[in-house]
Design a protein around this motif. Structure first.
Motif, PDB file in Angstrom:
ATOM      1  N   THR A  28       0.877  -1.158   0.000  1.00  0.00           N
ATOM      2  CA  THR A  28       0.000   0.000   0.000  1.00  0.00           C
ATOM      3  C   THR A  28       0.918   1.213   0.000  1.00  0.00           C
ATOM      4  N   ASN A  87      -2.807   0.786  -3.857  1.00  0.00           N
ATOM      5  CA  ASN A  87      -2.676  -0.545  -3.259  1.00  0.00           C
ATOM      6  C   ASN A  87      -2.309  -1.559  -4.346  1.00  0.00           C
ATOM      7  N   THR A 114      -1.241  -4.503  -3.873  1.00  0.00           N
ATOM      8  CA  THR A 114      -1.702  -5.858  -3.533  1.00  0.00           C
ATOM      9  C   THR A 114      -3.034  -6.152  -4.217  1.00  0.00           C
ATOM     10  N   THR A 115      -3.904  -5.158  -4.265  1.00  0.00           N
ATOM     11  CA  THR A 115      -5.186  -5.339  -4.958  1.00  0.00           C
ATOM     12  C   THR A 115      -4.955  -5.605  -6.447  1.00  0.00           C
ATOM     13  N   SER A 165      -3.495  -9.138  -6.781  1.00  0.00           N
ATOM     14  CA  SER A 165      -4.406 -10.240  -6.448  1.00  0.00           C
ATOM     15  C   SER A 165      -5.521 -10.342  -7.481  1.00  0.00           C
ATOM     16  N   GLU A 170      -5.411 -12.975   2.957  1.00  0.00           N
ATOM     17  CA  GLU A 170      -5.810 -11.781   2.218  1.00  0.00           C
ATOM     18  C   GLU A 170      -5.629 -11.951   0.712  1.00  0.00           C
TER      19      GLU A 170
HETATM   20  C1  LIG Z   1      -4.876  -3.722  -0.065  1.00  0.00           C
HETATM   21  O1  LIG Z   1      -5.465  -4.704  -0.883  1.00  0.00           O
HETATM   22  C2  LIG Z   1      -5.691  -5.952  -0.251  1.00  0.00           C
HETATM   23  C3  LIG Z   1      -6.175  -6.922  -1.335  1.00  0.00           C
HETATM   24  O2  LIG Z   1      -7.250  -6.369  -2.056  1.00  0.00           O
HETATM   25  C4  LIG Z   1      -6.648  -5.768   0.890  1.00  0.00           C
HETATM   26  O3  LIG Z   1      -6.943  -7.005   1.510  1.00  0.00           O
HETATM   27  C5  LIG Z   1      -6.029  -4.807   1.883  1.00  0.00           C
HETATM   28  O4  LIG Z   1      -6.925  -4.574   2.942  1.00  0.00           O
HETATM   29  C6  LIG Z   1      -5.713  -3.487   1.184  1.00  0.00           C
HETATM   30  N1  LIG Z   1      -5.004  -2.614   2.110  1.00  0.00           N
HETATM   31  C7  LIG Z   1      -5.427  -1.401   2.435  1.00  0.00           C
HETATM   32  C8  LIG Z   1      -4.615  -0.657   3.434  1.00  0.00           C
HETATM   33  O5  LIG Z   1      -6.436  -0.924   1.938  1.00  0.00           O
END
Ligand SMILES: *[C@@H]1O[C@H](CO)[C@@H](O)[C@H](O)[C@H]1NC(C)=O
Length: 304
Positions: free
Chosen positions: A23, A230, A232-233, A236, A274
């Motif tokens: 993030t 983000n 990670t989103t 994923s 997650e």
């Molecule tokens: C970032 O993305 C992940 C996966 O979608 C999610 O689980 C996580 O909560 C997100 N982090 C924030 C700080 O929003």
């Protein structure tokens, strides 16, 4: 008391956890040579990149009126967008193979070699130094706006690697051209070529896969007007859609995150976490393949 016990570890995580939970404050990465590392938007190791690349080369059903030159030169090679993969329930995508010019439209429009840049991108004013985005011909984006509402997740395969990005901009030149991606994407794909607004990757050897439908749109929780917030989103969603596509193309055998190179099929991803498919037990090369706090131990994601 609750506040202290929770906020201190979170602050430490924010300071030291950058390699794990991606993030970001996008403005910190908004620099020509200081963009997010490729690992932030690279496909996970379970994605069968080479098999997808060969499958893409075999796609043969043209989308009507979707053939474009790769540049504005007379006699430039033409490339067609294919619809072979658009019928799937999950992981439906357009696919084409083109060159990769550099786009800096948006807030970094003054990038090197880019005298004709525009301040805006189609769905905001993205930062080409921070956002891995790609560009499609405007006529195509307009005609298929229902399938491609904007900010759809997609991927490029370049130099043997796969990176995720979003459909962030369209090309309205005369003629409209195909094969273009943001400064960050282009320079991550071809790090040794000093690509810039005036110097793209000319070979027609980059595979573009663009997922369709509302389910593939990167949500505003992971993206603002200028930056991906983000990663990670992005990863994923990319891995999930790409795994679904690979399954539909029969490039992977069954199980979530199943590795195509392992015929034994012993690749448990049983733990839930997650980042689906990257939980305890999933195959990994390094911690960037593993969800949250998990590390990569002897090729498997595990807690530290
Ligand atoms: C970032 O993305 C992940 C996966 O979608 C999610 O689980 C996580 O909560 C997100 N982090 C924030 C700080 O929003």
């Amino acid at each position: 008391m609750m506040t202290y016990s929770r906020s201190i570890p979170l602050a430490l995580l924010a300071l030291f956890g950058t390699g794990l939970a991606q993030t970001v404050d996008g403005s910190k990465f908004d620099k020509p040579d200081g963009g997010p590392p490729g690992s932030y938007f690279a496909a996970g190791s379970s994605i069968p990149v080479a098999a997808l690349q060969s499958a893409a080369a075999k796609a043969s059903t043209p989308v009507p009126d979707a053939t474009y030159p790769i540049n504005g030169d007379k006699g430039a090679k033409k490339v067609t967008i294919h619809s072979d993969w658009t019928k799937f329930d999950q992981g439906a995508a357009y696919v084409w193979i083109a060159d990769m010019d550099v786009d800096c439209d948006g807030i970094d429009y003054k990038c090197k070699g880019n005298p004709d840049g525009q301040h805006q991108t189609n769905f905001g004013a993205l930062a080409a130094y921070e956002v891995p985005f790609f560009v499609i011909p405007d006529r195509f984006g307009t005609k298929y706006a229902k399938q491609l509402p904007g900010n759809n997740v997609g991927a490029v395969i370049c130099n043997g690697k796969m990176f995720y990005g979003i459909y962030g901009d369209s090309d309205g030149d005369t003629p409209q051209v195909i094969g273009e991606a943001s400064w960050l994407m282009a320079r991550t794909c071809f790090p040794n070529d000093d690509l810039n607004g005036n110097s793209g990757h000319g070979d027609v050897d980059v595979t573009y896969i663009l997922f369709t439908g509302d389910d593939s749109v990167l949500p505003s929780s992971a993206l603002n007007k200028n930056y991906v917030t983000n990663f990670t989103t992005l990863r994923s969603m990319g891995d999930k859609l790409m795994t679904a596509l690979a399954k539909n193309l029969k490039l992977v055998d069954g199980g979530d995150g199943g590795s195509p190179t392992t015929t034994a099929g012993s690749n448990p991803t049983s733990g839930s976490c997650e980042w689906e498919g990257h939980c305890a037990g999933a195959s990994c090369k390094d911690e960037n393949d593993c969800s949250g706090h998990l590390v990569c131990k002897s090729g498997k994601c595990a807690s530290d």
